[in-house]
Scaffold this active site. Structure first.
Site, PDB file in Angstrom:
ATOM      1  N   HIS B  79       0.848  -1.205   0.000  1.00 48.05           N
ATOM      2  CA  HIS B  79       0.000   0.000   0.000  1.00 48.05           C
ATOM      3  C   HIS B  79       0.881   1.252   0.000  1.00 48.05           C
ATOM      4  O   HIS B  79       0.681   2.171  -0.787  1.00 48.05           O
ATOM      5  CB  HIS B  79      -0.918  -0.003   1.230  1.00 48.05           C
ATOM      6  CG  HIS B  79      -1.506   1.327   1.590  1.00 48.05           C
ATOM      7  ND1 HIS B  79      -2.538   1.902   0.881  1.00 48.05           N
ATOM      8  CD2 HIS B  79      -1.196   2.222   2.570  1.00 48.05           C
ATOM      9  CE1 HIS B  79      -2.842   3.078   1.422  1.00 48.05           C
ATOM     10  NE2 HIS B  79      -2.039   3.302   2.445  1.00 48.05           N
ATOM     11  N   ASP B 108       7.271  22.608 -25.518  1.00 49.59           N
ATOM     12  CA  ASP B 108       7.192  21.246 -24.977  1.00 49.59           C
ATOM     13  C   ASP B 108       8.276  21.110 -23.914  1.00 49.59           C
ATOM     14  O   ASP B 108       8.950  22.081 -23.585  1.00 49.59           O
ATOM     15  CB  ASP B 108       7.398  20.204 -26.101  1.00 49.59           C
ATOM     16  CG  ASP B 108       6.725  18.872 -25.763  1.00 49.59           C
ATOM     17  OD1 ASP B 108       7.028  18.329 -24.686  1.00 49.59           O
ATOM     18  OD2 ASP B 108       5.897  18.397 -26.553  1.00 49.59           O
ATOM     19  N   TRP B 144       7.474  -0.658   3.941  1.00 46.13           N
ATOM     20  CA  TRP B 144       8.004   0.005   2.733  1.00 46.13           C
ATOM     21  C   TRP B 144       9.405   0.517   2.985  1.00 46.13           C
ATOM     22  O   TRP B 144      10.158   0.791   2.050  1.00 46.13           O
ATOM     23  CB  TRP B 144       7.087   1.130   2.277  1.00 46.13           C
ATOM     24  CG  TRP B 144       7.262   2.427   3.022  1.00 46.13           C
ATOM     25  CD1 TRP B 144       6.748   2.743   4.238  1.00 46.13           C
ATOM     26  CD2 TRP B 144       8.010   3.576   2.597  1.00 46.13           C
ATOM     27  NE1 TRP B 144       7.130   4.004   4.598  1.00 46.13           N
ATOM     28  CE2 TRP B 144       7.903   4.554   3.600  1.00 46.13           C
ATOM     29  CE3 TRP B 144       8.753   3.884   1.444  1.00 46.13           C
ATOM     30  CZ2 TRP B 144       8.521   5.801   3.505  1.00 46.13           C
ATOM     31  CZ3 TRP B 144       9.362   5.135   1.366  1.00 46.13           C
ATOM     32  CH2 TRP B 144       9.237   6.077   2.379  1.00 46.13           C
ATOM     33  N   SER B 171      13.242   6.271 -13.266  1.00 44.68           N
ATOM     34  CA  SER B 171      12.154   7.040 -13.864  1.00 44.68           C
ATOM     35  C   SER B 171      12.060   8.427 -13.243  1.00 44.68           C
ATOM     36  O   SER B 171      11.967   9.439 -13.955  1.00 44.68           O
ATOM     37  CB  SER B 171      10.844   6.276 -13.683  1.00 44.68           C
ATOM     38  OG  SER B 171       9.752   7.130 -13.844  1.00 44.68           O
ATOM     39  N   SER B 172      12.109   8.500 -11.911  1.00 53.43           N
ATOM     40  CA  SER B 172      11.969   9.813 -11.264  1.00 53.43           C
ATOM     41  C   SER B 172      13.147  10.708 -11.585  1.00 53.43           C
ATOM     42  O   SER B 172      12.974  11.913 -11.765  1.00 53.43           O
ATOM     43  CB  SER B 172      11.908   9.696  -9.747  1.00 53.43           C
ATOM     44  OG  SER B 172      11.167   8.619  -9.355  1.00 53.43           O
ATOM     45  N   HIS B 255      13.756  11.385   4.138  1.00 50.01           N
ATOM     46  CA  HIS B 255      13.201  12.673   4.540  1.00 50.01           C
ATOM     47  C   HIS B 255      13.074  13.661   3.390  1.00 50.01           C
ATOM     48  O   HIS B 255      12.003  14.235   3.211  1.00 50.01           O
ATOM     49  CB  HIS B 255      13.861  13.290   5.762  1.00 50.01           C
ATOM     50  CG  HIS B 255      12.914  14.292   6.350  1.00 50.01           C
ATOM     51  ND1 HIS B 255      11.839  13.928   7.127  1.00 50.01           N
ATOM     52  CD2 HIS B 255      12.776  15.618   6.137  1.00 50.01           C
ATOM     53  CE1 HIS B 255      11.112  14.988   7.390  1.00 50.01           C
ATOM     54  NE2 HIS B 255      11.656  16.027   6.805  1.00 50.01           N
ATOM     55  N   GLU B 257      12.498  12.817   0.502  1.00 47.57           N
ATOM     56  CA  GLU B 257      11.356  12.242  -0.226  1.00 47.57           C
ATOM     57  C   GLU B 257      10.038  12.836   0.281  1.00 47.57           C
ATOM     58  O   GLU B 257       9.126  13.096  -0.491  1.00 47.57           O
ATOM     59  CB  GLU B 257      11.362  10.718  -0.066  1.00 47.57           C
ATOM     60  CG  GLU B 257      10.112   9.988  -0.535  1.00 47.57           C
ATOM     61  CD  GLU B 257       9.952   9.971  -2.048  1.00 47.57           C
ATOM     62  OE1 GLU B 257      10.929  10.287  -2.756  1.00 47.57           O
ATOM     63  OE2 GLU B 257       8.844   9.652  -2.517  1.00 47.57           O
ATOM     64  N   TYR B 259       9.535  15.764   1.255  1.00 43.56           N
ATOM     65  CA  TYR B 259       9.343  17.077   0.624  1.00 43.56           C
ATOM     66  C   TYR B 259       9.188  16.966  -0.882  1.00 43.56           C
ATOM     67  O   TYR B 259       8.559  17.815  -1.511  1.00 43.56           O
ATOM     68  CB  TYR B 259      10.468  18.027   1.054  1.00 43.56           C
ATOM     69  CG  TYR B 259      10.333  18.310   2.521  1.00 43.56           C
ATOM     70  CD1 TYR B 259       9.337  19.157   2.975  1.00 43.56           C
ATOM     71  CD2 TYR B 259      11.102  17.652   3.457  1.00 43.56           C
ATOM     72  CE1 TYR B 259       9.131  19.365   4.322  1.00 43.56           C
ATOM     73  CE2 TYR B 259      10.908  17.848   4.811  1.00 43.56           C
ATOM     74  CZ  TYR B 259       9.920  18.708   5.235  1.00 43.56           C
ATOM     75  OH  TYR B 259       9.712  18.890   6.574  1.00 43.56           O
ATOM     76  N   SER B 270      -0.409  27.380  -4.055  1.00 46.33           N
ATOM     77  CA  SER B 270       0.070  28.757  -4.242  1.00 46.33           C
ATOM     78  C   SER B 270      -0.436  29.346  -5.557  1.00 46.33           C
ATOM     79  O   SER B 270      -0.426  30.560  -5.743  1.00 46.33           O
ATOM     80  CB  SER B 270       1.600  28.802  -4.237  1.00 46.33           C
ATOM     81  OG  SER B 270       2.097  28.253  -3.055  1.00 46.33           O
ATOM     82  N   HIS B 304      15.420  11.829  12.694  1.00 43.69           N
ATOM     83  CA  HIS B 304      14.234  11.918  13.557  1.00 43.69           C
ATOM     84  C   HIS B 304      13.243  10.802  13.245  1.00 43.69           C
ATOM     85  O   HIS B 304      12.287  10.606  13.975  1.00 43.69           O
ATOM     86  CB  HIS B 304      13.573  13.305  13.485  1.00 43.69           C
ATOM     87  CG  HIS B 304      12.927  13.642  12.192  1.00 43.69           C
ATOM     88  ND1 HIS B 304      12.849  14.919  11.711  1.00 43.69           N
ATOM     89  CD2 HIS B 304      12.312  12.890  11.266  1.00 43.69           C
ATOM     90  CE1 HIS B 304      12.218  14.932  10.559  1.00 43.69           C
ATOM     91  NE2 HIS B 304      11.880  13.716  10.273  1.00 43.69           N
ATOM     92  N   HIS B 305      13.480  10.054  12.164  1.00 43.16           N
ATOM     93  CA  HIS B 305      12.647   8.878  11.888  1.00 43.16           C
ATOM     94  C   HIS B 305      13.111   7.678  12.693  1.00 43.16           C
ATOM     95  O   HIS B 305      12.498   6.626  12.632  1.00 43.16           O
ATOM     96  CB  HIS B 305      12.707   8.517  10.399  1.00 43.16           C
ATOM     97  CG  HIS B 305      12.122   9.566   9.516  1.00 43.16           C
ATOM     98  ND1 HIS B 305      10.809   9.553   9.120  1.00 43.16           N
ATOM     99  CD2 HIS B 305      12.663  10.668   8.960  1.00 43.16           C
ATOM    100  CE1 HIS B 305      10.564  10.595   8.346  1.00 43.16           C
ATOM    101  NE2 HIS B 305      11.675  11.294   8.232  1.00 43.16           N
ATOM    102  N   THR B 330       8.208  26.453   7.250  1.00 40.17           N
ATOM    103  CA  THR B 330       6.878  25.908   6.971  1.00 40.17           C
ATOM    104  C   THR B 330       5.810  26.865   7.495  1.00 40.17           C
ATOM    105  O   THR B 330       4.799  27.124   6.830  1.00 40.17           O
ATOM    106  CB  THR B 330       6.717  24.514   7.606  1.00 40.17           C
ATOM    107  OG1 THR B 330       7.883  23.751   7.328  1.00 40.17           O
ATOM    108  CG2 THR B 330       5.517  23.796   7.043  1.00 40.17           C
ATOM    109  N   LYS B 333       5.266  29.756   5.191  1.00 39.66           N
ATOM    110  CA  LYS B 333       4.401  29.439   4.044  1.00 39.66           C
ATOM    111  C   LYS B 333       2.925  29.496   4.451  1.00 39.66           C
ATOM    112  O   LYS B 333       2.099  30.080   3.743  1.00 39.66           O
ATOM    113  CB  LYS B 333       4.748  28.057   3.470  1.00 39.66           C
ATOM    114  CG  LYS B 333       6.112  28.022   2.821  1.00 39.66           C
ATOM    115  CD  LYS B 333       6.358  26.729   2.067  1.00 39.66           C
ATOM    116  CE  LYS B 333       5.664  26.719   0.746  1.00 39.66           C
ATOM    117  NZ  LYS B 333       6.472  27.192  -0.360  1.00 39.66           N
ATOM    118  N   ARG B 452       1.794   0.534  15.370  1.00 36.51           N
ATOM    119  CA  ARG B 452       1.400   0.447  13.959  1.00 36.51           C
ATOM    120  C   ARG B 452       1.798  -0.912  13.395  1.00 36.51           C
ATOM    121  O   ARG B 452       2.499  -1.688  14.043  1.00 36.51           O
ATOM    122  CB  ARG B 452       2.039   1.576  13.157  1.00 36.51           C
ATOM    123  CG  ARG B 452       3.529   1.580  13.197  1.00 36.51           C
ATOM    124  CD  ARG B 452       4.109   2.839  12.591  1.00 36.51           C
ATOM    125  NE  ARG B 452       4.064   2.824  11.139  1.00 36.51           N
ATOM    126  CZ  ARG B 452       5.000   3.392  10.369  1.00 36.51           C
ATOM    127  NH1 ARG B 452       6.035   4.004  10.896  1.00 36.51           N
ATOM    128  NH2 ARG B 452       4.898   3.352   9.070  1.00 36.51           N
TER     129      ARG B 452
END
Lengths: 378, 533, 40
Positions: B79, B108, B144, B171-172, B255, B257, B259, B270, B304-305, B330, B333, B452
């Site tokens: 998932h 293009d 994951w 790809s990315s 991390h 990722e 963002y 925006s 921090h993860h 943050t 914003k 979890r």
């Protein structure tokens, strides 16, 4: 409004609120972190509440401004758009204020963290080792050592379509066969490590969790202030039965703890003695059955049929029906996903479980294996 | 400063659209590729969503009713992979493909063929990943995050998982490079960097994050592969390695990722908020700098993860302070968006509703994020449903709502028809109500001690879990409205004007609706007056 | 579009794009190889 009517209304309101309260008691809606029973957990709880209040206040302020704007500055109310698009003053203000708030949070957080990391001066040491899917506890100073797995009753209920309603079991999935017993008012050093994959040892009432990592030992401490039973869970995904390896801590007075230590030492001596004598088939079968359901059934299943493609069947297996020696070696040393059990089970346990497997289901090798056979194979 | 090229003389012979399946298979057109990305993302959103429904069905009540624990773990693992790499990232790239050339006045993308390739890698990568469900040992079930040693216990599916991740990374990275080349080299005359629409800005920063972060992930999973098959011991303590090293490397990718996922959504809202507030974006420059500083800081907060792995005190303090620091840009914003709405003349069409949803609910996710950035209390929050609540708040109402808002905002531009506003509003309100029923109670059960990634739980959590599951099913069903709206809009509807929205600014709204096959064959002149909304 | 259809400005842009792509691609490959070599 007459006095009678007022009285009636008040009584009615009380009745309704009582009904609501009783409803809330029937249904269980836990909301917050536990305050716990250690100095650490009290500090952590206070810090949690402080920060929760701060962000709640900020949230109310920010959301109110947004909501005000949404309700008042709408075109349908005839609002005409202003055309300002920056204000250095405003931007400096809303950069500086958050920084000050953050510094205000960082100071108590740093103090708490420094307090938590002080593991020196412990009066006793408990070593916790994570296994798939149980815990091993070593009382390093007392020489006591045992495994602790999900209790039998919970284990039956949690099987798929078991037909047992979990609500009938108190503390469902938070019961173990052998709880840890710890003394209160003692600084206890708790080392965490693991034998196979990463686990994480968490008893919320102690105020922290710490990963148990194979090959590494993590250093923690606790000081339990109140006697009681405290329950926790593994909190790092560790495979299939990650959800089924709880932790139960019995915190008792120092005197009761001393009694318990003596009892445990006696039990361990008796177990060591057991390995030196001949066991009858009935004894082995009885012990083997419980060893099987605690250690083997989660993969090979209670009916011995395994899981297609994942865990081989023991029912009718060539190994189970073959020479006992190969089977002893396999259980001692493991193979692929099957863990090595030589650290986890003693000679008697292994002899008993092999005897059980060879005499169960449709298996034809109806012989018995003695603890001495296992000892010889080690 | 660069300028796009004028080539009116042979305009005619490449304005014909290829037809049939070849139009899509061999497409080098940014709009067609953008469409394919978006359709692909939508399909993946429903596949990943179906897995979430299995999870919520199993967790509806205690005990195991539908699936075995191993399959449950596969559901949570796949998932996440499908939603992150299959739904959110491709949706972001799809919007970038569609909109960036139109927003900067280019015909293009810079590298049309590479664009085609970076899309078509995706279906192959996900075929690899999803085929593991039919293999010996089943689909990935170690989370994951793929932490060793657990992930190494996976059966035949293991190399498929690794190569799927490699392909997704390639790809990315190709997509990111293409976006950077397009923005750097293909801008219309007068489109200076500080005149770029914010969506373009957030995407350039995202693209740089991708180039820096994805190779790190690829490196980490390569090391897993060699550990499993070639006898290395990067992460094996018995061979002198360190399982925690993987977590450091993974989160050094992981991390940024976060963002990579969220910045495009920031860019979209925006664009939308100024349009419907009929007022210029407040603090354009500070928005750009805040985005850049968030991206920069994102490389210094990874640990921090993993506060609970047992780091030295100094490390824990450093990562706590760095994490708290991210709250500052943050916050800037959020305040800027609020100031944009302030004293505007707002209307509340569906894109605006979704943007306001982002504003409120992303902020809420930010608050819980700040709480778990505080190391000592994170020792309690870590790996509980409190974390699940946090990242779903930022990912679903924070990011998915932003993307969906963007789809509503530009759908009339793409199709030439207005979508059904009533249905759009239904979609917003059903989604918003259900998403809060789904994720808000997770805060409570997390704090109360529910870990979890567990298929079964203690009975004290039963009532909340039922409510959560009901919210989950309702949220899943609500998304069908989106499909209905999009199909209805493609097939017809009120004709959209070029400007589409009363308050819309930007080059994309100077083109016809739908726009020509090649966006700007004659580059437009951009002046201060016509620059960003 | 065949190459000889392109104006010199288009060719110049194509070369400029290609240069940037190659540089960024090398950066990405460099990170990939670098991270593995670091821990070898």
């Amino acid at each position: 409004m007459s006095v009678d009517k007022l009285k009636q209304t008040v009584l009615g309101l009380i009745a309704v609120s009582l009904f609501l309260v009783s409803g809330a008691v029937l249904a269980e809606f836990p909301l917050n972190l536990t305050e716990g029973v250690t100095p650490t957990s009290h500090k952590v709880y206070e810090l949690h509440m402080t920060i929760l209040y701060i962000v709640t206040v900020i949230g109310i302020a920010v959301f109110s401004v947004m909501a005000w704007s949404i309700f008042h500055h709408r075109k349908s109310k005839g609002a005409v758009a202003a055309q300002f698009h920056h204000s250095t003053t405003a931007e400096i203000i809303w950069t500086i204020i958050p920084i000050l708030i953050l510094v205000g949070m960082a100071i108590p957080a740093t103090k708490t963290l420094v307090f938590m990391e002080k593991t020196s001066d412990a009066e006793m040491t408990l070593k916790v080792t994570g296994y798939q899917w149980k815990w091993k506890y070593d009382y390093l100073d007392e020489g006591i050592s045992f495994f602790s797995a999900l209790a039998e009753e919970d284990n039956s209920a949690r099987q798929r379509d078991s037909g047992i309603d979990p609500a009938t079991i108190d503390n469902y999935l938070k019961n173990v066969d052998n709880p840890i017993v710890l003394p209160v008012d003692t600084k206890i050093r708790i080392l965490t490590t693991a034998a196979d994959v990463i686990h994480s040892w968490w008893v919320p009432a102690l105020g922290w969790k710490r990963d148990a990592i194979p090959g590494f030992i993590n250093d923690n401490w606790t000081y339990i202030e109140e006697p009681g039973i405290y329950r926790g869970k593994c909190t790092e995904l560790c495979g299939k039965d990650h959800g089924f390896m709880p932790i139960v801590v019995h915190a008792v007075s120092k005197e009761e703890y001393a009694v318990w230590v003596e009892e445990q030492k006696a039990i361990q001596l008796a177990a060591a003695d057991g390995a030196n004598r001949e066991w009858s088939k009935d004894e082995l079968l009885e012990k083997g059955k419980s060893i099987y359901s605690a250690n083997c059934a989660s993969c090979h299943q209670a009916n011995g049929n395994g899981v297609e493609g994942l865990f081989p069947a023991l029912n009718g297996s060539a190994i189970v029906n073959g020479p006992a020696k190969d089977m002893i070696n396999l259980i001692l040393n493991g193979k692929n996903l099957m863990p090595a059990f030589k650290e986890q089970l003693n000679d008697t346990d292994i002899a008993a479980v092999i005897t059980h497997e060879r005499n169960s289901w449709d298996n034809t090798a109806k012989d018995i294996v003695q603890p001495a056979d296992v000892k010889a194979a080690r | 400063m660069s300028e796009a090229v004028i080539h009116d003389d042979h305009n005619d012979h490449h304005d014909h659209k290829p037809t049939g399946i070849g139009r899509w298979l061999f497409s080098t057109n940014h709009k067609d590729i953008g469409t394919m990305y978006l359709v692909f993302a939508l399909i993946m959103f429903f596949i990943g969503g179906a897995m979430a429904m299995v999870i919520r069905a199993e967790l509806f009540q205690p005990g195991l009713q539908f699936v075995d624990p191993q399959f449950f773990n596969s559901m949570t693992t796949v998932h996440a992979l499908v939603m992150i790499f299959g739904a959110v990232m491709p949706a972001g790239v799809g919007l970038a493909n569609w909109m960036i050339p139109m927003m900067i006045g280019a015909p293009d993308m810079a590298m049309p063929r590479m664009n085609n390739m970076s899309f078509w890698i995706l279906p192959f990568a996900f075929t690899l990943l999803l085929s593991t469900f039919f293999m010996q040992g089943g689909a990935p079930a170690g989370g994951w995050t793929m932490y060793p040693p657990l992930v190494l216990q996976l059966g035949d599916g293991f190399p498929f998982l690794i190569f799927a991740v490699h392909f997704l990374g390639i790809s990315s990275i190709m997509g990111a490079i293409n976006i950077i080349a397009t923005v750097f080299n293909m801008r219309a005359p007068g489109m200076t960097f500080m005149r770029l629409p914010l969506f373009v800005w957030t995407w350039i920063i995202t693209a740089f994050l991708l180039i820096a972060a994805m190779p790190v992930l690829a490196g980490a999973v390569t090391m897993l592969l060699t550990d499993k098959f070639f006898g290395t011991a990067f992460f094996d303590a018995a061979g002198g390695g360190d399982p925690v090293l993987f977590q450091h490397v993974f989160w050094f990718f992981g991390h940024p990722e976060v963002y990579i996922l969220v910045l495009p959504s920031f860019g979209i809202i925006s664009q939308i908020i100024p349009t419907f507030a009929r007022k210029p974006l407040f603090g354009y420059a500070s928005m750009v700098y805040a985005t850049a500083s968030i991206a920069f800081l994102s490389f210094f907060v990874w640990a921090h993860h993993m506060f609970t792995v047992g780091m030295p005190l100094a490390g824990e303090l450093f990562f706590m302070y760095a994490t708290m620091a991210i709250a500052v840009p943050t916050g800037v914003k959020v305040f800027n968006w609020t100031a944009t709405m302030w004293k505007g003349s707002m209307t509340f069409e569906t894109p605006m509703l979704f943007s306001i949803g982002v504003l409120f609910m992303f902020t809420l996710g930010g608050f819980s994020g700040l709480m778990m950035g505080i190391t000592p209390v994170d020792f309690q929050y870590h790996d509980t449903y409190f974390i699940v609540a946090h990242f779903h708040y930022v990912l679903v109402p924070g990011i998915v709502f932003g993307i969906v808002g963007g789809v509503y905002y530009w759908l009339p531009k793409w199709t030439g028809h207005m979508y059904d506003e009533t249905l759009g509003k239904w979609h917003f309100w059903t989604s918003t109500i259900s998403v809060n029923i789904l994720f808000f109670p997770m805060h409570f059960i997390g704090l109360a001690g529910m870990p979890r990634r567990i298929p079964d739980y203690s009975t004290q959590f039963t009532d909340w879990n039922m409510i959560i599951s009901i919210g989950g099913f309702a949220f899943g069903l609500s998304q069908l409205i989106l499909v209905w709206v999009v199909i209805k809009c493609i097939r017809g509807g009120e004709k959209a004007t070029d400007e589409v929205w009363e308050g819309a600014h930007g080059l994309e709204f100077t083109l016809s609706s739908p726009p020509p096959f090649h966006s700007f064959t004659t580059p437009p002149e951009v002046t201060d007056a016509t620059a960003h909304s | 579009m065949r190459d000889d259809d392109k104006t010199s400005a288009e060719k110049e842009l194509a070369a400029k794009n290609m240069r940037l792509v190659i540089v960024l691609g090398l950066v990405a490959v460099g990170f990939y190889v670098g991270i593995i070599l670091t821990y070898m």
